[in-house]
Design a protein around this motif. Structure first.
Motif, PDB file in Angstrom:
ATOM      1  N   LYS A  38       0.814  -1.212   0.000  1.00 58.00           N
ATOM      2  CA  LYS A  38       0.000   0.000   0.000  1.00 58.00           C
ATOM      3  C   LYS A  38       0.853   1.270   0.000  1.00 58.00           C
ATOM      4  CE  LYS A  38      -2.182   1.234   3.793  1.00 58.00           C
ATOM      5  NZ  LYS A  38      -3.128   1.264   4.917  1.00 58.00           N
ATOM      6  N   LEU A  39       1.885   1.290   0.789  1.00 58.11           N
ATOM      7  CA  LEU A  39       2.667   2.511   0.964  1.00 58.11           C
ATOM      8  C   LEU A  39       3.892   2.582   0.055  1.00 58.11           C
ATOM      9  CD1 LEU A  39       2.477   2.666   4.853  1.00 58.11           C
ATOM     10  CD2 LEU A  39       1.040   3.874   3.198  1.00 58.11           C
ATOM     11  N   GLY A  40       4.518   1.441  -0.185  1.00 54.42           N
ATOM     12  CA  GLY A  40       5.756   1.439  -0.967  1.00 54.42           C
ATOM     13  C   GLY A  40       5.534   1.364  -2.460  1.00 54.42           C
ATOM     14  N   LYS A  41       4.406   0.786  -2.863  1.00 57.73           N
ATOM     15  CA  LYS A  41       4.048   0.634  -4.277  1.00 57.73           C
ATOM     16  C   LYS A  41       5.075  -0.164  -5.089  1.00 57.73           C
ATOM     17  CE  LYS A  41       0.120   2.779  -4.203  1.00 57.73           C
ATOM     18  NZ  LYS A  41      -1.112   2.073  -4.395  1.00 57.73           N
ATOM     19  N   SER A  42       5.942  -0.927  -4.416  1.00 56.42           N
ATOM     20  CA  SER A  42       6.870  -1.766  -5.181  1.00 56.42           C
ATOM     21  C   SER A  42       6.323  -3.182  -5.311  1.00 56.42           C
ATOM     22  CB  SER A  42       8.254  -1.784  -4.526  1.00 56.42           C
ATOM     23  OG  SER A  42       8.176  -2.328  -3.224  1.00 56.42           O
ATOM     24  N   ILE A  43       5.556  -3.634  -4.323  1.00 53.88           N
ATOM     25  CA  ILE A  43       4.943  -4.958  -4.397  1.00 53.88           C
ATOM     26  C   ILE A  43       3.660  -4.834  -5.212  1.00 53.88           C
ATOM     27  CG2 ILE A  43       3.863  -6.810  -3.055  1.00 53.88           C
ATOM     28  CD1 ILE A  43       5.701  -6.045  -0.726  1.00 53.88           C
ATOM     29  N   LYS A  44       3.458  -5.739  -6.162  1.00 49.19           N
ATOM     30  CA  LYS A  44       2.267  -5.706  -7.012  1.00 49.19           C
ATOM     31  C   LYS A  44       1.148  -6.573  -6.439  1.00 49.19           C
ATOM     32  CE  LYS A  44       0.366  -4.116 -10.696  1.00 49.19           C
ATOM     33  NZ  LYS A  44      -0.015  -2.736 -10.767  1.00 49.19           N
ATOM     34  N   TYR A  45       1.528  -7.720  -5.856  1.00 46.65           N
ATOM     35  CA  TYR A  45       0.498  -8.574  -5.269  1.00 46.65           C
ATOM     36  C   TYR A  45       1.048  -9.411  -4.125  1.00 46.65           C
ATOM     37  CZ  TYR A  45       2.345 -12.422  -8.176  1.00 46.65           C
ATOM     38  OH  TYR A  45       3.147 -13.363  -8.788  1.00 46.65           O
ATOM     39  N   ILE A  46       0.117  -9.866  -3.296  1.00 43.49           N
ATOM     40  CA  ILE A  46       0.415 -10.768  -2.183  1.00 43.49           C
ATOM     41  C   ILE A  46      -0.607 -11.891  -2.239  1.00 43.49           C
ATOM     42  CG2 ILE A  46       0.690 -11.008   0.315  1.00 43.49           C
ATOM     43  CD1 ILE A  46       0.760  -7.844   0.355  1.00 43.49           C
ATOM     44  N   ILE A  47      -0.129 -13.116  -2.098  1.00 39.70           N
ATOM     45  CA  ILE A  47      -1.020 -14.269  -2.004  1.00 39.70           C
ATOM     46  C   ILE A  47      -0.913 -14.804  -0.576  1.00 39.70           C
ATOM     47  CG2 ILE A  47      -1.546 -16.597  -2.835  1.00 39.70           C
ATOM     48  CD1 ILE A  47      -0.284 -15.742  -5.539  1.00 39.70           C
ATOM     49  N   TYR A  48      -2.069 -14.958   0.056  1.00 41.53           N
ATOM     50  CA  TYR A  48      -2.143 -15.467   1.424  1.00 41.53           C
ATOM     51  C   TYR A  48      -2.734 -16.865   1.411  1.00 41.53           C
ATOM     52  CZ  TYR A  48      -1.980 -10.447   2.549  1.00 41.53           C
ATOM     53  OH  TYR A  48      -1.641  -9.117   2.641  1.00 41.53           O
ATOM     54  N   LYS A  49      -2.332 -17.675   2.391  1.00 40.15           N
ATOM     55  CA  LYS A  49      -2.907 -19.011   2.537  1.00 40.15           C
ATOM     56  C   LYS A  49      -3.026 -19.337   4.009  1.00 40.15           C
ATOM     57  CE  LYS A  49       0.964 -22.107   2.858  1.00 40.15           C
ATOM     58  NZ  LYS A  49       1.282 -23.459   2.539  1.00 40.15           N
ATOM     59  N   LEU A  50      -3.747 -20.397   4.289  1.00 43.38           N
ATOM     60  CA  LEU A  50      -3.789 -20.908   5.645  1.00 43.38           C
ATOM     61  C   LEU A  50      -2.574 -21.791   5.867  1.00 43.38           C
ATOM     62  CD1 LEU A  50      -7.561 -21.803   5.975  1.00 43.38           C
ATOM     63  CD2 LEU A  50      -6.343 -20.037   7.207  1.00 43.38           C
ATOM     64  N   SER A  51      -1.998 -21.715   7.047  1.00 42.76           N
ATOM     65  CA  SER A  51      -0.849 -22.556   7.370  1.00 42.76           C
ATOM     66  C   SER A  51      -1.253 -24.031   7.266  1.00 42.76           C
ATOM     67  CB  SER A  51      -0.341 -22.235   8.776  1.00 42.76           C
ATOM     68  OG  SER A  51      -1.371 -22.431   9.728  1.00 42.76           O
ATOM     69  N   ASP A  52      -0.268 -24.897   7.187  1.00 40.33           N
ATOM     70  CA  ASP A  52      -0.543 -26.327   7.010  1.00 40.33           C
ATOM     71  C   ASP A  52      -1.405 -26.914   8.129  1.00 40.33           C
ATOM     72  OD1 ASP A  52       0.859 -26.257   4.639  1.00 40.33           O
ATOM     73  OD2 ASP A  52       2.724 -27.015   5.520  1.00 40.33           O
ATOM     74  N   ASP A  53      -1.342 -26.322   9.324  1.00 43.32           N
ATOM     75  CA  ASP A  53      -2.162 -26.812  10.443  1.00 43.32           C
ATOM     76  C   ASP A  53      -3.503 -26.077  10.545  1.00 43.32           C
ATOM     77  OD1 ASP A  53      -1.383 -24.344  11.440  1.00 43.32           O
ATOM     78  OD2 ASP A  53      -0.332 -25.169  13.181  1.00 43.32           O
ATOM     79  N   TYR A  54      -3.780 -25.171   9.596  1.00 40.51           N
ATOM     80  CA  TYR A  54      -5.047 -24.427   9.518  1.00 40.51           C
ATOM     81  C   TYR A  54      -5.307 -23.569  10.763  1.00 40.51           C
ATOM     82  CZ  TYR A  54      -6.083 -26.923   5.264  1.00 40.51           C
ATOM     83  OH  TYR A  54      -6.025 -27.414   3.981  1.00 40.51           O
ATOM     84  N   LYS A  55      -4.244 -23.067  11.374  1.00 37.89           N
ATOM     85  CA  LYS A  55      -4.390 -22.251  12.586  1.00 37.89           C
ATOM     86  C   LYS A  55      -4.085 -20.768  12.356  1.00 37.89           C
ATOM     87  CE  LYS A  55      -4.174 -25.792  15.921  1.00 37.89           C
ATOM     88  NZ  LYS A  55      -5.511 -26.275  15.974  1.00 37.89           N
ATOM     89  N   GLU A  56      -3.455 -20.443  11.203  1.00 38.17           N
ATOM     90  CA  GLU A  56      -3.027 -19.068  10.981  1.00 38.17           C
ATOM     91  C   GLU A  56      -3.026 -18.743   9.488  1.00 38.17           C
ATOM     92  OE1 GLU A  56       0.440 -16.391  12.954  1.00 38.17           O
ATOM     93  OE2 GLU A  56       1.146 -18.237  12.010  1.00 38.17           O
ATOM     94  N   ILE A  57      -3.408 -17.514   9.162  1.00 40.06           N
ATOM     95  CA  ILE A  57      -3.290 -17.022   7.793  1.00 40.06           C
ATOM     96  C   ILE A  57      -1.892 -16.448   7.655  1.00 40.06           C
ATOM     97  CG2 ILE A  57      -4.167 -15.396   6.072  1.00 40.06           C
ATOM     98  CD1 ILE A  57      -6.878 -15.507   7.633  1.00 40.06           C
TER      99      ILE A  57
END
Length: 152
Positions: free
Chosen positions: A20-39
């Motif tokens: 949002k602020l740096g404008k150098s990153i174009k995208y981020i992909i998020y997933k659930l951890s392998d134990d499904y406890k954290e994004i």
């Protein structure tokens, strides 16, 4: 914490703020951890090619109890588009919730659905939201139409 009990990793917010602020990153992909406890952050990139981003989302996999299926994902994309008539360029940060209708295991799909709001509420500055369940819904033209709301 989400309704499902899944927490949002602090890295998710840090990476989003970099986009949002740096404008150098174009995208981020998020997933659930392998134990499904954290994004968690699965990947971030400076590559502006929509097709590469789209393919990474479509090819995502999830596993549960030894079975593998298509993987739901969350993503944030810094979407840039031109207004018609030379009125300039616009950017919108788009939150995408990808959960394919076919080939997805039930537990991952339900956990992603019940955890989405926790992530979304942690990311201040989202300009548009897309819920996509098939590949047509994450085509560039479909996203452009939704993001620009006809103002092109």
């Amino acid at each position: 914490m989400s309704k499902s009990g899944v927490a949002v990793s602090p890295e998710c917010v840090t990476k989003f703020n970099e986009l949002k602020l740096g404008k150098s990153i174009k995208y981020i992909i998020y997933k659930l951890s392998d134990d499904y406890k954290e994004i968690v952050v699965e990947e971030s990139s400076t590559d502006p090619e929509w097709e590469i981003f789209q393919q990474k989302i479509v090819d995502a996999k999830s596993s549960y109890k030894g079975k593998e299926g298509k993987g739901p994902r969350y993503a944030v994309y810094d979407f840039q588009y031109e207004l018609e008539g030379g009125e300039g360029t616009r950017n919108k940060i788009v939150f995408i919730s990808w959960s394919p209708d076919e080939g997805t295991l039930v537990f991952p799909r339900m956990t992603y659905a019940s955890s989405k709001e926790a992530l979304k509420n942690s990311l201040n500055g989202i300009g548009a939201e897309i819920q996509a369940n098939n590949e047509d819904e994450i085509e560039y033209s479909t996203i452009l139409s939704s993001v620009s709301k006809g103002k092109r």
